[in-house]
Design an enzyme around this catalytic site. Structure first.
Site, mmCIF file in Angstrom:
data_model
loop_
_atom_site.group_PDB
_atom_site.id
_atom_site.type_symbol
_atom_site.label_atom_id
_atom_site.label_comp_id
_atom_site.label_asym_id
_atom_site.label_seq_id
_atom_site.Cartn_x
_atom_site.Cartn_y
_atom_site.Cartn_z
ATOM 1 N N HIS A 156 1.177 -1.330 0.049
ATOM 2 C CA HIS A 156 -0.027 0.095 -0.053
ATOM 3 C C HIS A 156 0.767 1.078 0.228
ATOM 4 O O HIS A 156 0.168 1.750 -0.138
ATOM 5 C CB HIS A 156 -1.141 -0.025 0.916
ATOM 6 C CG HIS A 156 -1.803 -0.822 1.364
ATOM 7 N ND1 HIS A 156 -3.170 -0.606 0.421
ATOM 8 C CD2 HIS A 156 -1.772 -2.283 1.247
ATOM 9 C CE1 HIS A 156 -4.093 -2.114 0.611
ATOM 10 N NE2 HIS A 156 -3.470 -3.129 0.885
ATOM 11 N N ASP A 364 3.796 8.785 -0.824
ATOM 12 C CA ASP A 364 2.025 8.833 -0.558
ATOM 13 C C ASP A 364 1.600 7.925 -1.307
ATOM 14 O O ASP A 364 2.521 7.784 -3.054
ATOM 15 C CB ASP A 364 0.817 9.469 -0.492
ATOM 16 C CG ASP A 364 0.384 9.045 0.478
ATOM 17 O OD1 ASP A 364 -0.029 8.300 0.987
ATOM 18 O OD2 ASP A 364 -0.945 10.640 0.901
HETATM 19 C C1 GDG Z 1 -2.550 3.635 3.309
HETATM 20 C C2 GDG Z 1 -0.868 4.063 2.240
HETATM 21 C C3 GDG Z 1 -2.327 4.472 0.969
HETATM 22 C C4 GDG Z 1 -8.391 10.940 7.453
HETATM 23 N N1 GDG Z 1 -8.760 10.953 9.026
HETATM 24 C C5 GDG Z 1 -9.935 10.991 9.205
HETATM 25 C C6 GDG Z 1 -10.355 9.843 8.513
HETATM 26 N N2 GDG Z 1 -9.143 9.120 7.688
HETATM 27 C C7 GDG Z 1 -9.498 8.451 6.175
HETATM 28 C C8 GDG Z 1 -9.894 8.447 4.998
HETATM 29 C C9 GDG Z 1 -8.775 7.938 4.382
HETATM 30 C C10 GDG Z 1 -7.986 7.046 5.490
HETATM 31 O O1 GDG Z 1 -8.557 7.704 6.406
HETATM 32 C C11 GDG Z 1 -6.636 7.707 4.761
HETATM 33 O O2 GDG Z 1 -6.299 6.745 3.685
HETATM 34 P P1 GDG Z 1 -5.239 7.444 2.884
HETATM 35 O O3 GDG Z 1 -5.127 7.133 1.600
HETATM 36 O O4 GDG Z 1 -4.784 9.094 2.510
HETATM 37 O O5 GDG Z 1 -3.585 7.092 3.639
HETATM 38 P P2 GDG Z 1 -2.861 5.791 4.569
HETATM 39 O O6 GDG Z 1 -3.827 6.222 6.282
HETATM 40 O O7 GDG Z 1 -1.100 6.602 5.004
HETATM 41 O O8 GDG Z 1 -3.056 4.895 4.102
HETATM 42 C C12 GDG Z 1 -1.282 5.374 0.949
HETATM 43 C C13 GDG Z 1 -3.885 3.089 1.241
HETATM 44 O O9 GDG Z 1 -2.764 2.790 2.589
HETATM 45 C C14 GDG Z 1 -4.903 3.016 0.504
HETATM 46 O O10 GDG Z 1 -3.621 1.546 0.123
HETATM 47 O O11 GDG Z 1 -3.759 4.980 -0.254
HETATM 48 O O12 GDG Z 1 -1.257 5.914 0.550
HETATM 49 O O13 GDG Z 1 0.210 5.329 2.957
HETATM 50 O O14 GDG Z 1 -10.384 7.394 3.748
HETATM 51 O O15 GDG Z 1 -10.121 9.575 4.582
HETATM 52 N N3 GDG Z 1 -11.302 9.027 8.823
HETATM 53 C C15 GDG Z 1 -11.762 9.253 9.707
HETATM 54 N N4 GDG Z 1 -12.128 10.743 10.395
HETATM 55 C C16 GDG Z 1 -10.489 10.941 10.218
HETATM 56 O O16 GDG Z 1 -10.499 11.986 11.151
HETATM 57 N N5 GDG Z 1 -13.549 9.007 10.135
#
Ligand code: GDG
Length: 467
Positions: A156, A364
């Site tokens: 990921h 990322d």
């Molecule tokens: C890893 C990789 C890759 C964020 N703040 C809140 C909240 N979120 C949710 C977002 C999104 C998720 O968390 C974050 O996903 P990301 O993809 O942006 O980042 P990582 O957590 O680092 O994920 C990344 C991912 O895996 C999938 O393969 O894209 O590159 O690092 O869904 O909406 N959700 C809630 N409250 C918050 O304050 N409920």
């Protein structure tokens, strides 16, 4: 077709009424379609191994198999090798890498423990899908236990350049472990290139084609599978009325204000201080927007037991305070900084009510927030996405304003462009972006991956797949 067995560090709660978000969407969907088993850590930490009981729960055709970590495993496998070595290194932060031999030993032993637990629950025709950097040795451990099933891996986070990966202590062992999988899936073409280059420079693996590598008697397939979101679910959530958010939106309208939004885990890879500095620069170069621009940064707490994370927290608090102290007036403060987890049903309408989504990680794997911001927009009056070129999502989302997150002036300039962008241009960009994330949603991602894993050798080229 056999069952699907998913192994990941954490599993989602499949109980009723739980909102599943992020990467779990695609996994749950695949599990429910095919029926299967989801195994991982239950999130709890116990003092000693004897207290770590295994939990088996069944929800329809999906069973979860979870267990606790001991405090030593949590410290060394999870916080140690996974999050103090692999996470920083894979995000190009060798300066933050804190390697200790006992971390690597525990990482290996904990993977062994999970493999031992899971092996007893496997059937011969199961297809196994392992997720992320915590579990790189999983296939090697299962193979040691005579597991002949198809085993795929999906990373990921980014796969770094060859130089960086070769600086990770025990990278040769990690390479050996990776090459025990049948399919190694990455988020982007860039990750695949990095992996190829690493293999060319540091191994005697034969690269037969961009998608096939041969080592000794093993053939390993390689591909990029950009993860997507459940676009419809997120769009629906964003259109739901939330009184407080609606009231704020109307207030802004009356006061001729607009909102810039960012939401991330509070992680140094997300570039939050650079982003705040870019917003400060924007207020400096565009004084006409002082009093009109509201920047909302949601930073949900993450891995606070690791020093690098508490450092970034302190830096952000200081920065937000300094920017507000400098620019705020009695009736306006430029930065609203929330260091809490916001309920998912609030996130979507917040994205919708923001004119700009400012998503500028320093590195990322993909960044799902960028896709969620697009899905949440009202197509009649959509906002504009500013996206870092170092987010995996930038490979797909070229109609966003793509920026170098390290260049504060460039990001400030993009903010200026975004807030002045005519409606027609915003609509045009949004239409294209929405189509792309709809075509490549969470279901598409898991289907592409699992088809490639089940097909083995003959999966199509990356270009055919993405076409
Ligand atoms: C890893 C990789 C890759 C964020 N703040 C809140 C909240 N979120 C949710 C977002 C999104 C998720 O968390 C974050 O996903 P990301 O993809 O942006 O980042 P990582 O957590 O680092 O994920 C990344 C991912 O895996 C999938 O393969 O894209 O590159 O690092 O869904 O909406 N959700 C809630 N409250 C918050 O304050 N409920």
């Amino acid at each position: 077709m056999g069952r699907l067995v998913v192994i990941s560090n954490r599993t989602a709660n499949l109980g009723k009424n739980t909102q599943i978000g992020g990467l779990a969407v695609g996994i749950v969907d695949a599990l429910r379609k095919q029926g299967g088993l989801w195994a991982g850590w239950d999130g709890s930490v116990v003092d000693d191994a004897a207290a770590a009981t295994t939990k088996i729960q069944t929800h329809g055709n999906v069973t979860t198999l979870t267990t606790a970590l001991t405090s030593e495993e949590h410290e060394k496998y999870y916080l140690g090798f996974s999050n103090r070595v692999l996470w920083p290194a894979f995000h190009y932060r060798l300066d933050l890498m804190d390697y200790r031999m006992e971390f690597a030993d525990s990482y290996s032993a904990t993977n062994e423990k999970f493999a031992e637990l899971i092996r007893g629950h496997l059937r011969d025709d199961d297809v196994i899908w392992v997720h992320d950097y915590h579990l790189i040795p999983m296939a090697a451990e299962l193979r040691k236990r005579n597991c002949k099933n198809k085993i795929g891996f999906f990373l990921h986070i980014p796969f770094p350049s060859a130089d960086i990966f070769s600086a990770v202590p025990r990278h040769e062992w990690l390479r050996y472990c990776l090459l025990q999988f049948d399919l190694i899936g990455f988020q982007t073409v860039n990750d695949v290139h990095n992996f190829h280059r690493y293999l060319k420079e540091h191994s005697d693996a034969a690269i037969i084609s961009p998608e096939v590598v041969r080592v000794n008697d093993r053939t390993i397939n390689i591909g990029h599978f950009p993860i997507g979101i459940d676009v419809q679910q997120f769009a629906k959530a964003s259109a739901r009325t939330d009184d407080t958010i609606e009231l704020e939106r109307m207030r802004r309208k009356v006061l001729q204000r607009f909102q810039v939004i960012s939401a991330d885990r509070l992680d140094y890879s997300k570039g939050l201080p650079h982003r705040m500095k870019a917003f400060r620069k924007f207020l400096e170069i565009c004084p006409e927007y002082q009093g009109h621009a509201d920047y909302l940064q949601i930073a949900s707490p993450s891995r606070e037991d690791v020093t690098a994370y508490s450092d970034i927290k302190a830096e952000l608090e200081q920065l937000a305070g300094a920017v507000n102290g400098r620019f705020a007036d009695f009736n306006w403060a430029p930065i609203q900084y929330i260091n809490r987890n916001i309920p998912r049903e609030k996130l979507a309408p917040l994205f919708r009510s923001s004119l700009v989504g400012l998503i500028t990680p320093l590195r990322d794997g993909m960044n799902l927030v960028a896709k969620e911001y697009i899905a949440a927009q009202d197509d009649k009056d959509p906002g504009i996405l500013i996206l870092s070129k170092f987010a995996g999502a930038a490979e797909e989302l070229s109609e966003a304003l793509i920026v170098n997150p390290y260049d504060i002036s460039e990001v400030a300039g993009a903010l200026k462009t975004a807030v002045a962008m005519p409606l027609e241009e915003r609509q045009l960009r949004h239409r294209k972006l929405l189509k792309r994330i709809t075509d490549h949603d969470a279901q598409w991602w898991q289907r592409q991956y699992l088809q490639a894993l089940q097909r083995g050798d003959q999966h199509p080229t990356a270009n055919e797949r993405v076409a």
